[in-house]
Structure formats: C-alpha cells, structure tokens
Design a protein around this motif. Structure first.
Motif, PDB file in Angstrom:
ATOM      1  N   ARG A  78      26.930 -28.476   3.585  1.00  0.00           N
ATOM      2  CA  ARG A  78      26.934 -29.559   2.612  1.00  0.00           C
ATOM      3  C   ARG A  78      25.642 -29.592   1.808  1.00  0.00           C
ATOM      4  N   SER A  79      24.578 -29.186   2.456  1.00  0.00           N
ATOM      5  CA  SER A  79      23.297 -29.263   1.759  1.00  0.00           C
ATOM      6  C   SER A  79      23.118 -28.118   0.766  1.00  0.00           C
ATOM      7  N   THR A  80      24.068 -27.184   0.755  1.00  0.00           N
ATOM      8  CA  THR A  80      23.815 -25.989  -0.034  1.00  0.00           C
ATOM      9  C   THR A  80      23.733 -26.243  -1.537  1.00  0.00           C
ATOM     10  N   PHE A  81      24.500 -27.209  -2.018  1.00  0.00           N
ATOM     11  CA  PHE A  81      24.399 -27.454  -3.466  1.00  0.00           C
ATOM     12  C   PHE A  81      22.973 -27.839  -3.830  1.00  0.00           C
ATOM     13  N   ILE A  82      22.403 -28.736  -3.031  1.00  0.00           N
ATOM     14  CA  ILE A  82      21.030 -29.148  -3.318  1.00  0.00           C
ATOM     15  C   ILE A  82      20.115 -27.933  -3.263  1.00  0.00           C
ATOM     16  N   LEU A  83      20.331 -27.138  -2.227  1.00  0.00           N
ATOM     17  CA  LEU A  83      19.478 -25.971  -2.043  1.00  0.00           C
ATOM     18  C   LEU A  83      19.651 -24.982  -3.202  1.00  0.00           C
ATOM     19  N   ALA A  84      20.905 -24.735  -3.578  1.00  0.00           N
ATOM     20  CA  ALA A  84      21.152 -23.766  -4.640  1.00  0.00           C
ATOM     21  C   ALA A  84      20.661 -24.304  -5.978  1.00  0.00           C
ATOM     22  N   ALA A  85      20.934 -25.574  -6.240  1.00  0.00           N
ATOM     23  CA  ALA A  85      20.491 -26.148  -7.510  1.00  0.00           C
ATOM     24  C   ALA A  85      18.971 -26.216  -7.540  1.00  0.00           C
ATOM     25  N   ALA A  86      18.367 -26.536  -6.396  1.00  0.00           N
ATOM     26  CA  ALA A  86      16.902 -26.546  -6.354  1.00  0.00           C
ATOM     27  C   ALA A  86      16.383 -25.121  -6.525  1.00  0.00           C
ATOM     28  N   GLY A  87      17.095 -24.160  -5.928  1.00  0.00           N
ATOM     29  CA  GLY A  87      16.705 -22.760  -6.083  1.00  0.00           C
ATOM     30  C   GLY A  87      16.757 -22.352  -7.546  1.00  0.00           C
ATOM     31  N   SER A  88      17.759 -22.870  -8.249  1.00  0.00           N
ATOM     32  CA  SER A  88      17.862 -22.581  -9.674  1.00  0.00           C
ATOM     33  C   SER A  88      16.740 -23.262 -10.451  1.00  0.00           C
ATOM     34  N   ALA A  89      16.516 -24.512 -10.131  1.00  0.00           N
ATOM     35  CA  ALA A  89      15.525 -25.288 -10.889  1.00  0.00           C
ATOM     36  C   ALA A  89      14.107 -24.797 -10.625  1.00  0.00           C
ATOM     37  N   ILE A  90      13.800 -24.583  -9.360  1.00  0.00           N
ATOM     38  CA  ILE A  90      12.435 -24.197  -9.009  1.00  0.00           C
ATOM     39  C   ILE A  90      12.251 -22.713  -9.245  1.00  0.00           C
ATOM     40  N   GLY A  91      11.392 -22.394 -10.169  1.00  0.00           N
ATOM     41  CA  GLY A  91      11.209 -20.979 -10.474  1.00  0.00           C
ATOM     42  C   GLY A  91       9.942 -20.797 -11.284  1.00  0.00           C
ATOM     43  N   LYS A 129      25.913 -14.716   0.457  1.00  0.00           N
ATOM     44  CA  LYS A 129      25.616 -15.335   1.753  1.00  0.00           C
ATOM     45  C   LYS A 129      24.162 -15.067   2.083  1.00  0.00           C
ATOM     46  N   GLY A 130      23.762 -13.841   1.757  1.00  0.00           N
ATOM     47  CA  GLY A 130      22.389 -13.439   2.002  1.00  0.00           C
ATOM     48  C   GLY A 130      21.405 -14.305   1.238  1.00  0.00           C
ATOM     49  N   ILE A 131      21.726 -14.530  -0.027  1.00  0.00           N
ATOM     50  CA  ILE A 131      20.753 -15.288  -0.829  1.00  0.00           C
ATOM     51  C   ILE A 131      20.717 -16.727  -0.340  1.00  0.00           C
ATOM     52  N   GLU A 132      21.898 -17.215   0.078  1.00  0.00           N
ATOM     53  CA  GLU A 132      21.929 -18.581   0.579  1.00  0.00           C
ATOM     54  C   GLU A 132      20.967 -18.708   1.762  1.00  0.00           C
ATOM     55  N   LYS A 133      21.050 -17.726   2.643  1.00  0.00           N
ATOM     56  CA  LYS A 133      20.165 -17.751   3.815  1.00  0.00           C
ATOM     57  C   LYS A 133      18.718 -17.551   3.394  1.00  0.00           C
ATOM     58  N   ALA A 134      18.519 -16.604   2.474  1.00  0.00           N
ATOM     59  CA  ALA A 134      17.151 -16.310   2.045  1.00  0.00           C
ATOM     60  C   ALA A 134      16.519 -17.553   1.425  1.00  0.00           C
ATOM     61  N   ILE A 135      17.294 -18.245   0.573  1.00  0.00           N
ATOM     62  CA  ILE A 135      16.717 -19.430  -0.065  1.00  0.00           C
ATOM     63  C   ILE A 135      16.363 -20.469   0.985  1.00  0.00           C
ATOM     64  N   ALA A 136      17.233 -20.572   1.994  1.00  0.00           N
ATOM     65  CA  ALA A 136      17.005 -21.596   3.017  1.00  0.00           C
ATOM     66  C   ALA A 136      15.688 -21.378   3.744  1.00  0.00           C
ATOM     67  N   VAL A 137      15.244 -20.136   3.819  1.00  0.00           N
ATOM     68  CA  VAL A 137      13.968 -19.855   4.483  1.00  0.00           C
ATOM     69  C   VAL A 137      12.817 -19.868   3.486  1.00  0.00           C
ATOM     70  N   MET A 138      13.074 -19.225   2.347  1.00  0.00           N
ATOM     71  CA  MET A 138      11.993 -19.000   1.386  1.00  0.00           C
ATOM     72  C   MET A 138      11.508 -20.280   0.719  1.00  0.00           C
ATOM     73  N   MET A 139      12.455 -21.150   0.388  1.00  0.00           N
ATOM     74  CA  MET A 139      12.047 -22.355  -0.338  1.00  0.00           C
ATOM     75  C   MET A 139      11.097 -23.216   0.491  1.00  0.00           C
ATOM     76  N   PRO A 140      11.463 -23.491   1.759  1.00  0.00           N
ATOM     77  CA  PRO A 140      10.512 -24.248   2.571  1.00  0.00           C
ATOM     78  C   PRO A 140       9.176 -23.524   2.714  1.00  0.00           C
ATOM     79  N   LEU A 141       9.236 -22.190   2.832  1.00  0.00           N
ATOM     80  CA  LEU A 141       8.008 -21.416   2.970  1.00  0.00           C
ATOM     81  C   LEU A 141       7.137 -21.574   1.723  1.00  0.00           C
ATOM     82  N   LEU A 142       7.791 -21.525   0.573  1.00  0.00           N
ATOM     83  CA  LEU A 142       7.063 -21.691  -0.683  1.00  0.00           C
ATOM     84  C   LEU A 142       6.375 -23.057  -0.706  1.00  0.00           C
ATOM     85  N   ILE A 143       7.112 -24.067  -0.264  1.00  0.00           N
ATOM     86  CA  ILE A 143       6.544 -25.413  -0.283  1.00  0.00           C
ATOM     87  C   ILE A 143       5.350 -25.499   0.671  1.00  0.00           C
TER      88      ILE A 143
END
Ligand code: TRP
Length: 453
Positions: free
Chosen positions: A11-24, A170-184
C-alpha cells in the motif's frame, strides 16, 4: 494490458514511487543552485508558496484522474472528461506532457551522468586530498570532455531503458525502498556535519530563509520558483497521473500527496542547508550555477580523508539512484501510452524513445564545451539553458495550468469527490476552490508578469 501494470505490491508503494519520482536531481542539484542564482530567501519563499497553493492541489488532481481510470494518462483524461460530459479535446493536455518527456529526459540523463562519473571518480580516489581549486579543475575537465559526458549519458540512458523495459520493476521497487531511506540518512548526517563543522551554518540558514520581499519584484525569480515547484514535484506532464493509475482504490489520495510533497520539500531544503554553509566556509560563490552541488560537496569530501572518500562514493551513488527513480517516471508515461495506443511492444517503444532522447541529449552535452558559446535566440542561453527554460518555466506550468482548469471547470464535482472521500466537505470545497481559481490565477499571473516585463 495487465503486463504493463506496475505491480504496486504494498500500500505504501505509491507514496514511495511518487516520492522516488519527485525526489531527484531537482532537489539535490537544481534547487540549491537555483536558490543560489536567484538570491536565496526570496526564491525559497515563492517556491514554498507555489508548492503549497499550486503544487499540492495539482498533485491531488493528477492523482485522482489517474487513479479513477487505472489507465494511461491520455485515456484517463478522456474518461474523466466523458464522465463529466466534457470535451475529449482535453486529452491534448497529455500531449504537452509527452513533448516534455523528450526535452526533460534529454538533459536529465546528461546531468545524472555527472553523478555517475563522480561516483566512480571518488571510488578511484581521484578527489582524495585535493584542494578546492583542484576539485574545481576536475569538474571543469569533466565538462570539457564531450566523450566522457556522452559515455555517462549513454550509460544512464541504458540503465533507465533497461528498467522500463523489463521486469526489473520489482527490483526498482525494492531498490527504492532501501535507497531512499539511505539517502535521507546520509543527507541528515551531512546536515549534522554542515551544522557543526563548517562554522557557517547560520549564514547558510540566513541565506536560504532571509525573505527579502524587494527581490520579489523581479519576475524571473517568480517564474523560476514556479517552474521549479512543478519540476521538483514531477507535475505538469502526467507522470504522477500515470503512477497514480497503479494505485489501489482505497488509499487516501490527500494523505499520499501530502506525504510526497512534504518529503520532497524537506529534502530540497536539507540539500540547501548542507551546501550553503560549505559554500560560505570555502568562500565560494553561491550563484555559480549548475556546478554548485558537484564542486561544493566534493571539496568537503576531498578534505575528509578516507572517510570523505567513502562518503563521496556513497553520496554520488545515491544521487544517481535518486535520478534513476525519477527518470523512469519521466519516460514511463509516454511508453505506457504508446503501448496501449499503438499496440507495439514495450521494448520497441522504450528503445525508440530512449534513442531519440539520447540524440537530443547531445545538445546538452555540447552546451558545456564545443557549443558553450552558442547562444540561441539572441539571448545568453546555451542550448541546455534553453531546453531547461522551455520545459521547467513554460511547458510544465502550462501543463499544470490545463490540469487545474480541467479539474476545476470540466471534471464534475461528483467525479472528484468519489476519489477524495477522506476529505471533510469543507476541505473538499477548499481544494476545489484552490484548483478552480487560486492555482490557475496564480499561474496566469506569473506568466503575465514575465510577458509584461
Ligand atoms: N521531480 C524530479 C526531480 O526533482 C524530476 C522529474 C521526474 C519530473 N519526473 C518528472 C519532472 C515529471 C517533471 C515531470 O528531479
């Protein structure tokens, strides 16, 4: 076609994906240098205002139009129009978006290439122990080399194409889930460094938040801030609309859009707060332009011994990943539409579009070397400046204007209301008022002020 569906698995993926799109690159590279060039606080204030009164309402509009149809952006707009007895011609909005794709991705990929180059450069120890002048020399050397720029531009284009083409989602979904928090986390760590080690933190704070209203009289500051609000939130070209089309029906759009907006804004501000104290501590120029991120942070990392080198690798790697999660959202909408409309394969669509943007990207590559003296339209703008200006300051706000007009004046209130059940009546009407009047008028005023100048 179900095979085209991004399987948002959680369920959280939209936020994650949209945040992944926005944050760049918009947050980490562009926001700081634009704030620097436009005098700091005045720009930041208008930017924040644009995010709040224009960006957030439009993000909700794009999301609701996309989510209710679960299809590509063109079809989604058509359906919303048809269900509200409006004209199908509004689908032309998506065409603006599709034009943007090519222009935007063409330079995005070149700049992302810089980050890839820096990741490798730090890993090889190129920056170790270098002083500020030497670090600047390394940046200039990169820009002076079309071959190197084209090489990295090619690598980044291929990375984007591979992800869009294949099941790597699927890979990118997982990658974003790790990378975004790491970036923060890393950004936060660097914030602590800037706050405690540079001795100039308050100067940085002052520069970013010193709201000097007299500077607001310059329309170019205002249009840059508006344009950047669209750029940073990925709005105006149906990217968020496309991502929202993969969103489950019971997820509250308002909260999701608010999360994405807040995260995006915080990360941009954090990047600014990391960079400007370093700028002031080293006596660099705040308005030095697109090289700002690359020169300032590298100077600080180069100074930091082995730890600095490791941080340099990790940081620029994360910048590259943030750019990648944005770039797939730039290209995905037009690829998705092409597949559904013309029944071609995903691979064919991706390869053709990425090929085309790669070619167009050469104009940006050459803007930093052999064409650096080419100033188009009699102004001071290189081809890169012009493409960026056209996309960020004209086409994205124009796309946003039409989306606001469409949702405010054409889409019936019942249709919107169905998608926003989480809002109380009062808040729903507030949103509708913002999208119907406030956002369009604000965008038109900004356009007018630039034309009247
Ligand atoms: N928002 C991204 C950034 O800040 C760039 C981006 C990705 C974008 N997708 C977009 C901008 C769609 C406009 C439209 O780097």
């Amino acid at each position: 076609m179900s095979s085209n569906k991004l399987n948002w698995s959680r369920r959280s993926t939209f936020i994650l994906a949209a945040a992944g799109s926005a944050i760049g690159l918009g947050n980490l590279w562009k926001f700081p240098y634009m704030a620097g060039e436009n005098g700091g606080g005045a720009f930041v204030l208008v930017y924040l205002l644009c995010i709040l009164i224009i960006g957030l309402p439009i993000m909700m509009s794009e999301s609701l139009i996309g989510r209710r149809s679960h299809s590509d952006a063109m079809t989604a707009i058509g359906k919303a129009a048809a269900d509200s007895n409006g004209s199908k011609n509004w689908q032309a909005i998506a065409s603006i978006g599709f034009v943007c794709v090519f222009l935007l991705f063409s330079f995005y990929s070149v700049i992302a290439g810089w980050a890839l180059d820096y990741t490798v450069g730090f890993a090889l120890g190129d920056f170790f122990g270098k002083n500020q002048d030497e670090v600047e020399g390394l940046f200039d050397a990169l820009l002076a080399s079309p071959a190197r720029l084209i090489g990295w531009h090619t690598v980044f284009t291929i990375m984007t194409a591979v992800i869009i083409m294949g099941g790597a989602r699927k890979g990118i979904e997982k990658a974003i889930a790790v990378m975004m928090p790491l970036l923060i986390i890393i950004l936060f760590g660097m914030l602590v460094f800037s706050a405690t080690q540079t001795g100039k933190f308050m100067e940085g704070v002052h520069f970013l938040f010193n709201w000097s209203p007299e500077k607001l009289k310059d329309p170019s500051v205002v249009i840059s801030a508006l344009g950047h609000a669209f750029f940073s939130l990925s709005l105006g070209m149906c990217a968020i609309m496309t991502y929202a089309s993969y969103m489950q029906d019971d997820i509250p759009i308002t909260q999701s859009a608010a999360w994405v907006t807040v995260l995006d804004t915080l990360i941009a501000l954090a990047a600014g707060l990391v960079i400007f104290p370093i700028v002031f501590a080293h006596g660099m120029a705040a308005g030095s332009g697109p090289g700002l991120l690359f020169v300032t942070l590298s100077t600080a990392f180069a100074d930091g011994g082995s730890l600095g080198t490791v941080l340099g690798v990790v940081f620029f790697f994360l910048v590259s990943i943030a750019a990648l999660s944005s770039s797939i959202s730039i290209v995905e909408p037009v690829v998705r539409w092409t597949i559904e409309r013309f029944d071609v394969s995903r691979k064919a669509a991706t390869v053709s579009y990425c090929g085309l943007t790669w070619l167009l990207g050469l104009a940006t590559v050459f803007s930093f070397n052999i064409w650096s003296d080419v100033h188009l339209l009699g102004g001071e703008k290189t081809p890169f400046d012009l493409i960026d200006y056209l996309v960020s300051n004209i086409l994205l706000p124009l796309g946003g204007l039409f989306i606001a007009l469409f949702t405010g004046w054409v889409v019936s209130k019942n249709v919107s209301r169905e998608q926003l059940p989480e809002l109380s009546d009062a808040l729903f009407h507030l949103w509708h008022f913002m999208i119907k009047f406030v956002a369009p008028v604000a965008i038109l005023l900004v356009f007018y002020s630039v034309i009247a100048e």
